[in-house]
Write a protein that holds these residues in place. Structure first.
Motif, PDB file in Angstrom:
ATOM      1  N   GLY A   1       0.751  -1.266  -0.007  1.00  0.00           N
ATOM      2  CA  GLY A   1       0.027   0.080   0.036  1.00  0.00           C
ATOM      3  C   GLY A   1       0.816   1.211   0.029  1.00  0.00           C
ATOM      4  N   THR A   2       2.265   1.033   0.142  1.00  0.00           N
ATOM      5  CA  THR A   2       2.881   2.605   0.093  1.00  0.00           C
ATOM      6  C   THR A   2       2.991   3.097  -1.386  1.00  0.00           C
ATOM      7  N   SER A   3       2.982   4.370  -1.364  1.00  0.00           N
ATOM      8  CA  SER A   3       3.163   4.979  -2.617  1.00  0.00           C
ATOM      9  C   SER A   3       4.355   5.581  -2.673  1.00  0.00           C
ATOM     10  N   PHE A   4       4.849   5.811  -3.826  1.00  0.00           N
ATOM     11  CA  PHE A   4       6.032   6.608  -4.299  1.00  0.00           C
ATOM     12  C   PHE A   4       5.843   7.776  -4.708  1.00  0.00           C
ATOM     13  N   ASP A   5       6.481   9.053  -4.394  1.00  0.00           N
ATOM     14  CA  ASP A   5       6.204  10.285  -4.834  1.00  0.00           C
ATOM     15  C   ASP A   5       7.435  10.494  -5.979  1.00  0.00           C
ATOM     16  N   VAL A   6       7.098  11.264  -7.118  1.00  0.00           N
ATOM     17  CA  VAL A   6       7.984  11.143  -8.015  1.00  0.00           C
ATOM     18  C   VAL A   6       8.122  12.415  -8.664  1.00  0.00           C
ATOM     19  N   LEU A   7       9.173  13.088  -8.995  1.00  0.00           N
ATOM     20  CA  LEU A   7       9.376  14.572  -9.417  1.00  0.00           C
ATOM     21  C   LEU A   7      10.485  13.980 -10.557  1.00  0.00           C
ATOM     22  N   ILE A   8      10.124  14.753 -12.000  1.00  0.00           N
ATOM     23  CA  ILE A   8      10.674  14.475 -13.100  1.00  0.00           C
ATOM     24  C   ILE A   8      11.114  16.136 -13.352  1.00  0.00           C
ATOM     25  N   ASP A   9      12.489  16.207 -13.427  1.00  0.00           N
ATOM     26  CA  ASP A   9      13.244  17.667 -13.675  1.00  0.00           C
ATOM     27  C   ASP A   9      12.520  18.584 -12.737  1.00  0.00           C
TER      28      ASP A   9
ATOM     29  N   LYS B   1       9.495  18.746 -11.504  1.00  0.00           N
ATOM     30  CA  LYS B   1       8.194  18.917 -11.563  1.00  0.00           C
ATOM     31  C   LYS B   1       7.489  17.687 -11.161  1.00  0.00           C
ATOM     32  N   GLN B   2       6.022  17.710 -10.400  1.00  0.00           N
ATOM     33  CA  GLN B   2       5.346  16.588  -9.966  1.00  0.00           C
ATOM     34  C   GLN B   2       5.116  15.666 -11.121  1.00  0.00           C
ATOM     35  N   SER B   3       5.253  14.602 -11.006  1.00  0.00           N
ATOM     36  CA  SER B   3       4.803  13.647 -12.050  1.00  0.00           C
ATOM     37  C   SER B   3       3.499  12.865 -11.591  1.00  0.00           C
ATOM     38  N   ASP B   4       2.833  12.466 -12.630  1.00  0.00           N
ATOM     39  CA  ASP B   4       1.679  11.661 -12.317  1.00  0.00           C
ATOM     40  C   ASP B   4       1.825  10.413 -12.055  1.00  0.00           C
ATOM     41  N   ILE B   5       3.074   9.720 -12.302  1.00  0.00           N
ATOM     42  CA  ILE B   5       3.619   8.676 -12.151  1.00  0.00           C
ATOM     43  C   ILE B   5       3.790   8.196 -10.549  1.00  0.00           C
ATOM     44  N   MET B   6       3.073   7.015 -10.018  1.00  0.00           N
ATOM     45  CA  MET B   6       3.098   6.645  -8.762  1.00  0.00           C
ATOM     46  C   MET B   6       3.486   5.283  -8.577  1.00  0.00           C
TER      47      MET B   6
ATOM     48  N   LEU C   1      14.028  -1.588  -7.161  1.00  0.00           N
ATOM     49  CA  LEU C   1      13.049  -0.741  -8.020  1.00  0.00           C
ATOM     50  C   LEU C   1      13.736  -0.668  -9.405  1.00  0.00           C
ATOM     51  N   ASN C   2      13.271  -0.751 -10.627  1.00  0.00           N
ATOM     52  CA  ASN C   2      13.796  -0.518 -11.854  1.00  0.00           C
ATOM     53  C   ASN C   2      13.257   0.708 -12.373  1.00  0.00           C
ATOM     54  N   PRO C   3      13.761   1.891 -12.461  1.00  0.00           N
ATOM     55  CA  PRO C   3      12.866   3.094 -12.804  1.00  0.00           C
ATOM     56  C   PRO C   3      12.637   2.890 -14.346  1.00  0.00           C
ATOM     57  N   ALA C   4      13.605   2.281 -15.064  1.00  0.00           N
ATOM     58  CA  ALA C   4      13.482   2.303 -16.609  1.00  0.00           C
ATOM     59  C   ALA C   4      12.119   1.328 -16.855  1.00  0.00           C
ATOM     60  N   ARG C   5      11.684   0.756 -15.834  1.00  0.00           N
ATOM     61  CA  ARG C   5      10.295  -0.014 -16.338  1.00  0.00           C
ATOM     62  C   ARG C   5       8.815   0.927 -16.033  1.00  0.00           C
ATOM     63  N   VAL C   6       9.201   2.168 -15.549  1.00  0.00           N
ATOM     64  CA  VAL C   6       7.953   2.956 -15.397  1.00  0.00           C
ATOM     65  C   VAL C   6       8.474   4.377 -15.731  1.00  0.00           C
ATOM     66  N   ILE C   7       9.525   4.659 -16.139  1.00  0.00           N
ATOM     67  CA  ILE C   7       9.727   5.903 -16.670  1.00  0.00           C
ATOM     68  C   ILE C   7      10.754   5.969 -17.620  1.00  0.00           C
TER      69      ILE C   7
ATOM     70  N   VAL D   1      13.319  12.445 -19.929  1.00  0.00           N
ATOM     71  CA  VAL D   1      13.871  13.313 -18.738  1.00  0.00           C
ATOM     72  C   VAL D   1      14.912  13.725 -19.149  1.00  0.00           C
ATOM     73  N   ALA D   2      15.112  15.393 -19.053  1.00  0.00           N
ATOM     74  CA  ALA D   2      16.454  16.030 -19.280  1.00  0.00           C
ATOM     75  C   ALA D   2      17.293  16.068 -18.303  1.00  0.00           C
ATOM     76  N   ARG D   3      17.223  15.922 -17.036  1.00  0.00           N
ATOM     77  CA  ARG D   3      18.089  16.441 -16.319  1.00  0.00           C
ATOM     78  C   ARG D   3      18.140  15.002 -14.857  1.00  0.00           C
ATOM     79  N   SER D   4      16.856  15.003 -14.211  1.00  0.00           N
ATOM     80  CA  SER D   4      17.025  14.050 -13.169  1.00  0.00           C
ATOM     81  C   SER D   4      15.544  13.674 -12.905  1.00  0.00           C
ATOM     82  N   VAL D   5      15.586  12.649 -11.989  1.00  0.00           N
ATOM     83  CA  VAL D   5      14.376  11.869 -11.359  1.00  0.00           C
ATOM     84  C   VAL D   5      14.372  11.863  -9.707  1.00  0.00           C
ATOM     85  N   HIS D   6      13.499  12.304  -9.335  1.00  0.00           N
ATOM     86  CA  HIS D   6      13.371  12.164  -7.877  1.00  0.00           C
ATOM     87  C   HIS D   6      12.434  11.550  -7.108  1.00  0.00           C
ATOM     88  N   ILE D   7      12.766  10.143  -6.707  1.00  0.00           N
ATOM     89  CA  ILE D   7      11.787   9.238  -5.932  1.00  0.00           C
ATOM     90  C   ILE D   7      11.846   9.115  -4.663  1.00  0.00           C
TER      91      ILE D   7
END
Length: 372
Positions: A156-164, A166-171, A190-196, A201-207
């Protein structure tokens, strides 16, 4: 900190490790207020998944007995294939988390009595004083290569994601089933390439995982764990994967500086018949024989140029790892291929400069060159 259990009828007290414990840190069971009528105690440690058990016995002294079960926690990983990771999925359970159950019995006049059963989730590795498994970590995501990050999370845990930024709709969501063992926490790779899609992405992803399991010394709590992944699209270099001292899979792409090879030999010389004159056939002495084998061991010098202080500390975990793999490309089914290497022991001096080179060497497995 540790957990405490008090037996209801005898008042015997058991102090034992927290639910999640690093396997290379002492794991002490302290049993006190043992009735004087009891002759001995037995601890049975059971790995239910592997269907294996180990046992030890102690005779109480002044109403107390001690068990250190860290060796048994380490044995849980004895047959673990640390390199087997399914990179085709977004989430897989890390093979470096196992659970064990410790059951304590006591004996009086040959009769056995049950004291209690205690579960521990064992983690490959260790943790130093003032060190924590939580916080925000910065890593390079080399998007052309296989990559994962480690995180503790429960159903049930969700993961917050910022792409460059900015808040992403991906959870990100974990598995639907609860974890087995002493806690409900999975340890995920967690393999981020399977969901992003890295191309977006230009610079970074924050999970960020707001409700992750955070470990510090022998303490455990719920807290924030996050990764800032800086995108790197480099294609050339030597890509390594290793397991750090906290049992996390780590990755980095290094430049090859140079290499050196050492050829070793093993040989025997024999003469078939020492009592006859030397005989030649087609110019070759047939009465003597030489058997020789040659093997080559290659040492490769690798480096990362002008890394910052935080990255240098991260790469230093490679120099302390006993499980290091080199990436060999992909097979016909796009599954990554790896081979194991050894790190050459050496000293590493971190200066006060903010940027400095990180240079080290690896030893490739010896190759058989020739044998006659």
């Amino acid at each position: 900190m540790s957990r405490t259990f008090t037996h209801s009828s005898t008042g015997t007290v058991v102090e034992y490790p927290n639910a999640t414990h690093f396997a290379f840190v002492p794991a002490i069971f302290k049993i006190t207020k043992i009735p004087t009528t009891y002759d001995k105690l037995e601890m049975v440690l059971t790995d239910r998944q592997a269907q294996q058990s180990y046992s030890e016995e102690r005779e109480p002294f002044n109403g107390a007995a001690y068990f250190d079960v860290r060796r048994y926690l380490q044995l849980l990983f004895n047959n673990v294939a640390q390199g087997v990771i399914d990179y085709s999925k977004a989430f897989v359970d890390s093979p470096l988390k196992k659970n064990i159950y410790a059951t304590i019995y006591w004996y009086r006049n040959g009769s056995q009595f049950y004291l209690g059963t205690f579960g521990i989730d064992a983690i490959w590795g260790t943790i130093s004083a003032r060190e924590s498994s939580g916080g925000i970590m910065r890593r390079k995501w080399f998007v052309r290569y296989p990559f994962t990050v480690d995180v503790f999370a429960k159903n049930g845990t969700s993961f917050d994601v910022l792409i460059d930024g900015k808040q992403s709709d991906i959870m990100f969501y974990n598995h639907n089933e609860d974890a087995e063992g002493a806690t409900p926490y999975h340890r995920y790779l967690l393999n981020p390439a399977r969901v992003i899609d890295p191309s977006t992405v230009a610079r970074s992803v924050h999970i960020a995982v707001p409700h992750s399991l955070v470990l510090k010394n022998d303490e455990e709590a719920v807290g924030m764990v996050g990764y800032t992944l800086d995108i790197d699209r480099s294609a050339n270099g030597v890509y390594l994967r290793w397991i750090d001292q906290q049992g996390r899979y780590c990755y980095y792409l290094f430049k090859e500086i140079g290499s050196a090879s050492t050829v070793s030999t093993s040989s025997t010389w024999e003469r078939d018949n020492m009592n006859v004159p030397t005989a030649y056939i087609d110019g070759v002495n047939i009465e003597t024989s030489v058997r020789q084998s040659l093997s080559r061991k290659k040492t490769r010098s690798l480096g990362a140029k002008l890394v910052d202080s935080e990255t240098y500390d991260f790469l230093l975990t490679l120099a302390q790892s006993v499980v290091v793999d080199v990436f060999d490309g992909y097979d016909a089914n796009d599954a990554p291929l790896w081979h194991r290497v050894n790190i050459v022991a050496g000293s590493y001096e971190k200066t006060t400069k903010h940027y400095q080179d990180f240079i080290f060497s690896i030893e490739e497995p010896a190759l058989s060159a020739q044998m006659l």
